[in-house]
Design an enzyme around this catalytic site. Structure first.
Site, PDB file in Angstrom:
ATOM      1  N   ARG A 197      16.943  40.358 -52.644  1.00 29.52           N
ATOM      2  CA  ARG A 197      17.923  41.359 -52.193  1.00 29.52           C
ATOM      3  C   ARG A 197      18.999  40.614 -51.421  1.00 29.52           C
ATOM      4  O   ARG A 197      18.719  40.016 -50.370  1.00 29.52           O
ATOM      5  CB  ARG A 197      17.267  42.424 -51.314  1.00 29.52           C
ATOM      6  CG  ARG A 197      18.285  43.283 -50.582  1.00 29.52           C
ATOM      7  CD  ARG A 197      17.697  44.515 -49.931  1.00 29.52           C
ATOM      8  NE  ARG A 197      17.333  45.504 -50.940  1.00 29.52           N
ATOM      9  CZ  ARG A 197      17.069  46.771 -50.687  1.00 29.52           C
ATOM     10  NH1 ARG A 197      17.137  47.225 -49.452  1.00 29.52           N
ATOM     11  NH2 ARG A 197      16.739  47.601 -51.647  1.00 29.52           N
TER      12      ARG A 197
ATOM     13  N   HIS B 297      21.840  47.837 -58.541  1.00 26.10           N
ATOM     14  CA  HIS B 297      20.472  48.032 -58.031  1.00 26.10           C
ATOM     15  C   HIS B 297      19.596  48.409 -59.230  1.00 26.10           C
ATOM     16  O   HIS B 297      19.083  49.524 -59.330  1.00 26.10           O
ATOM     17  CB  HIS B 297      20.472  49.137 -56.977  1.00 26.10           C
ATOM     18  CG  HIS B 297      19.238  49.170 -56.118  1.00 26.10           C
ATOM     19  ND1 HIS B 297      18.185  48.276 -56.267  1.00 26.10           N
ATOM     20  CD2 HIS B 297      18.876  50.002 -55.095  1.00 26.10           C
ATOM     21  CE1 HIS B 297      17.256  48.557 -55.375  1.00 26.10           C
ATOM     22  NE2 HIS B 297      17.644  49.587 -54.656  1.00 26.10           N
TER      23      HIS B 297
ATOM     24  N   GLN C 289      15.990  50.088 -59.105  1.00 25.00           N
ATOM     25  CA  GLN C 289      15.986  51.513 -58.743  1.00 25.00           C
ATOM     26  C   GLN C 289      16.194  52.376 -59.984  1.00 25.00           C
ATOM     27  O   GLN C 289      15.563  53.426 -60.149  1.00 25.00           O
ATOM     28  CB  GLN C 289      17.085  51.787 -57.717  1.00 25.00           C
ATOM     29  CG  GLN C 289      17.141  53.226 -57.256  1.00 25.00           C
ATOM     30  CD  GLN C 289      15.912  53.635 -56.465  1.00 25.00           C
ATOM     31  OE1 GLN C 289      15.568  53.000 -55.485  1.00 25.00           O
ATOM     32  NE2 GLN C 289      15.245  54.710 -56.886  1.00 25.00           N
TER      33      GLN C 289
ATOM     34  N   ASP D  66      23.739  59.489 -53.445  1.00 25.70           N
ATOM     35  CA  ASP D  66      23.309  58.353 -52.622  1.00 25.70           C
ATOM     36  C   ASP D  66      24.046  58.464 -51.289  1.00 25.70           C
ATOM     37  O   ASP D  66      25.026  59.216 -51.172  1.00 25.70           O
ATOM     38  CB  ASP D  66      23.654  57.041 -53.341  1.00 25.70           C
ATOM     39  CG  ASP D  66      23.107  55.810 -52.619  1.00 25.70           C
ATOM     40  OD1 ASP D  66      22.172  55.953 -51.813  1.00 25.70           O
ATOM     41  OD2 ASP D  66      23.633  54.702 -52.865  1.00 25.70           O
TER      42      ASP D  66
ATOM     43  N   CYS E 123      17.847  57.774 -54.232  1.00 22.84           N
ATOM     44  CA  CYS E 123      17.078  56.525 -54.100  1.00 22.84           C
ATOM     45  C   CYS E 123      16.494  56.350 -52.710  1.00 22.84           C
ATOM     46  O   CYS E 123      15.592  55.538 -52.525  1.00 22.84           O
ATOM     47  CB  CYS E 123      17.945  55.340 -54.499  1.00 22.84           C
ATOM     48  SG  CYS E 123      19.324  55.016 -53.370  1.00 22.84           S
TER      49      CYS E 123
ATOM     50  N   ARG F 128       9.102  53.145 -58.074  1.00 22.02           N
ATOM     51  CA  ARG F 128       9.567  51.761 -57.869  1.00 22.02           C
ATOM     52  C   ARG F 128       8.394  50.805 -58.104  1.00 22.02           C
ATOM     53  O   ARG F 128       8.547  49.757 -58.741  1.00 22.02           O
ATOM     54  CB  ARG F 128      10.104  51.584 -56.434  1.00 22.02           C
ATOM     55  CG  ARG F 128      11.419  52.290 -56.137  1.00 22.02           C
ATOM     56  CD  ARG F 128      12.590  51.660 -56.855  1.00 22.02           C
ATOM     57  NE  ARG F 128      12.766  50.260 -56.515  1.00 22.02           N
ATOM     58  CZ  ARG F 128      13.431  49.802 -55.441  1.00 22.02           C
ATOM     59  NH1 ARG F 128      14.000  50.657 -54.615  1.00 22.02           N
ATOM     60  NH2 ARG F 128      13.557  48.512 -55.209  1.00 22.02           N
TER      61      ARG F 128
END
Ligand code: CP
Length: 328
Positions: free
Chosen positions: A101, A128, A131, A224, A264, A292
């Site tokens: 990350r 991402h 996700q 988001d 998410c 996930r």
């Protein structure tokens, strides 16, 4: 050739479907797959904070029989004392996969260029993709299929999530609608890349400022946070700009009957989504978070098998990765 997962289109449509099939199989037989037996180590490096990514990779690597090595921000020489190139060449001799990350997509690309083992993007400024695999698994579980379904993302449409929904959902043959205010829409190059993928899969892409057009009849509604990591100083201005795109009961009523809501997480109730929606019956955000784990276990397995770095004990079967080291 070593396979990496740096952005959503690194899996072609058939490969994405295989990963999702494997994720479903692993979810149904959670402790039955041990491709990392040894144990092999997976480095999970964080330049930013995390809850879901950290817990899901740690648990997922352990469940696959491996050893998760979590590296918290500032704990390694990477980024301040040592180059990405040297780090990749050192640690990829010691671990079987590198999960990272970080901020810059070009940094991830450099890590992959010099790594002997798969590199996975666990969130960058641009994408991402892990996700989105979890979201696709969740949508498929609840709607039965992905191809032909309409997914609408509302809010900050210039961020990594919007980019990944464009590419990942187009790969799945979905109709992707992205809506946000002027100035906060995806880069044209990414929308164009999604359009090219959608042309292969039978999906479609719409980028618009018109929330009503984006919501009408959609099967999946997603939003988001409006204030991502590093944007805290802009909170007041961003809240004002994105307020018209809040997902509330009125917005959900414009979607298809039975539409589902995804986020998410972490979520900010009263900003991008109202509490009655995220805590209501159409919300699947906790299934999404759990997925996930399953999606990333499948992804790690797939990349190792396709890179020739994991033993496949039943290559005679058509869906190779599905049967990897499965113990009934
Ligand atoms: N959705 C997500 O990536 O959560 P974390 O930032 O907690 O990992």
């Amino acid at each position: 050739m070593v396979r990496h997962f740096l952005k959503d289109t690194d899996l072609n449509p058939q490969e994405q479907a295989r990963v999702l099939d494997l994720a479903a199989a692993m979810k149904a037989n959670r402790y039955g797959y041990k491709p990392l037996a040894g144990p092999q180590t997976v480095a999970v490096i964080f330049d930013k904070t995390s809850t879901r990514t950290r817990f899901s990779f740690h648990a997922g690597v352990a469940e696959l029989g491996g050893n998760p090595l979590i590296v918290n921000p500032g704990e390694a020489q990477l980024g301040h004392k040592e180059s990405i190139c040297d780090t990749a060449q050192v640690i990829s001799r010691m671990v079987s996969t590198i999960v990272w990350r970080t901020y810059s997509q070009s940094g991830l690309e450099e890590m992959a260029r010099y790594s002997r083992v798969p590199v996975i993007n666990a969130l960058s400024d641009d994408y991402h993709p892990c996700q989105i695999l979890a979201d696709l698994l969740t949508i498929r579980e609840h709607l039965g299929q992905l191809a032909g379904k309409t997914v609408t993302y509302l809010g900050d449409a210039a961020n990594n999530m919007a980019n990944s929904y464009l590419l990942g959902c187009a790969t799945a043959g979905m109709h992707v609608r992205i809506a946000g205010p002027e100035g906060y829409l995806p880069a044209p190059a990414i929308a164009q890349e999604a359009q090219q993928r959608a042309a292969e899969t039978g999906g479609s892409v719409l980028v618009t400022t018109d929330m009503d057009q984006a919501l009408s009849g959609a099967d999946v509604i997603i939003t988001d946070t409006w204030v991502s990591m590093g944007q805290e100083d802009e909170k007041e201005a961003r809240t004002r700009i994105f307020a018209p795109y809040t997902v509330d009961a009125k917005a959900m009523a414009q979607a298809a009957p039975g539409a589902i809501f995804l986020h998410c997480l972490p979520a900010y109730r009263g900003y991008e989504v109202t509490a009655d929606v995220i805590d209501g019956p159409q919300s699947l955000v906790f299934d999404e978070a759990e997925n996930r784990l399953h999606a990333q276990k499948a992804l790690m397995t797939f990349l190792l098998v396709e890179s020739g770095l994991a033993e496949d004990r039943r290559t005679a079967l058509p869906s190779v990765a599905l049967t990897l080291n499965e113990e009934k």
